[in-house]
Enzyme design. Structure first.
Site, PDB file in Angstrom:
ATOM      1  CG  ASP A  20      -1.677   7.597   0.429  1.00 13.06           C
ATOM      2  OD1 ASP A  20      -0.620   8.100   0.007  1.00 13.06           O
ATOM      3  OD2 ASP A  20      -2.765   7.685  -0.169  1.00 13.06           O
ATOM      4  CG  ASP A  31      -1.751   1.189   1.388  1.00 14.64           C
ATOM      5  OD1 ASP A  31      -2.296   1.650   0.360  1.00 14.64           O
ATOM      6  OD2 ASP A  31      -1.876   1.696   2.526  1.00 14.64           O
ATOM      7  CB  CYS A  62      -8.721  -2.104  -9.647  1.00 15.85           C
ATOM      8  SG  CYS A  62      -9.459  -0.714 -10.505  1.00 15.85           S
ATOM      9  CB  CYS A 112     -13.579  -0.449 -10.454  1.00 16.24           C
ATOM     10  SG  CYS A 112     -12.753  -0.212  -8.862  1.00 16.24           S
TER      11      CYS A 112
HETATM   12 MG   LIG Z   1      -2.934   3.290   3.372  1.00 14.53          MG
HETATM   13 ZN   LIG Z   2     -10.774   0.655  -9.495  1.00 15.12          ZN
END
Ligand SMILES: [Mg+2]
Ligand SMILES: [Zn+2]
Length: 186
Positions: free
Chosen positions: A16, A14, A107, A105
């Site tokens: 952030d 990930d 994703c 979506c």
């Molecule tokens: Mg994060």
């Molecule tokens: Zn997406």
């Protein structure tokens, strides 16, 4: 099967709150606001030195919300990748979901589409890889593909369902555990 064979050198990260400091409720919409988390560049360098394929998988709904263009997000990611390379690391790819929940979506984490995109391009078996994230959505996405999951404690509550396999304080600590699991820890 020993620890070395159980795992593959494949890690999904990930962004952030893991690679860079969390923007809190907002988003990083300008490179000037992007700050690497303490120890993150060194951790990424260690992953590269140990032969890992490191892919970033990041939800960036700021695009769907009309707050920033996809081109700006892509530019931030190329600058991030360059900074990682300048520090001796390497990001194999950066996969971003620009959608919001209502786009439905495939994703946006907790869905595993970003992991699937990375695997389609770089190969590997995600069920033998690792996922590092600081949110329940990250851990759920990794869990769906059978990754060994590592949760970075920060602003978000501990994920409960599914729980993370490991809870750590930083990406650097996550990399310590990952290297141990592939039999190369100190
Ligand atoms: Mg994060
Ligand atoms: Zn997406």
């Amino acid at each position: 099967m020993d620890a070395t064979n159980r795992h593959e050198r494949l890690v999904f990260l990930d962004r952030d709150g893991v690679i860079n400091t969390s923007p809190g409720e907002g988003w990083v919409m300008d490179w000037a606001d992007f700050a690497f988390a303490p120890g993150a560049l060194d951790a990424l360098r260690r992953l590269h030195e140990h032969g890992f394929t490191a892919c970033v998988v990041t939800n960036q709904s700021c695009v769907a919300r009309g707050l920033v263009g996809r081109d700006v997000i892509d530019d931030i990611h190329s600058r991030m990748s360059q900074a990682v390379a300048d520090a001796g690391g390497r990001l194999a790819g950066v996969y971003a979901c620009p959608h919001y929940d209502t786009d439905n979506c495939s994703c946006r984490k907790p869905k595993p589409g970003l992991i699937d995109q990375a695997v389609a391009r770089h190969g590997g078996d995600p069920s033998r890889g690792f996922l590092v994230g600081d949110g329940a959505r990250d851990i759920a996405a990794g869990h769906t593909r059978g990754c060994t999951t590592l949760f970075v404690k920060g602003e978000n509550p501990l994920p409960e369902e599914p729980p993370a396999d490991y809870v750590v304080g930083s990406l650097a600590e996550a990399v310590d555990i990952i290297l141990r699991l592939v039999g190369e820890g100190e």
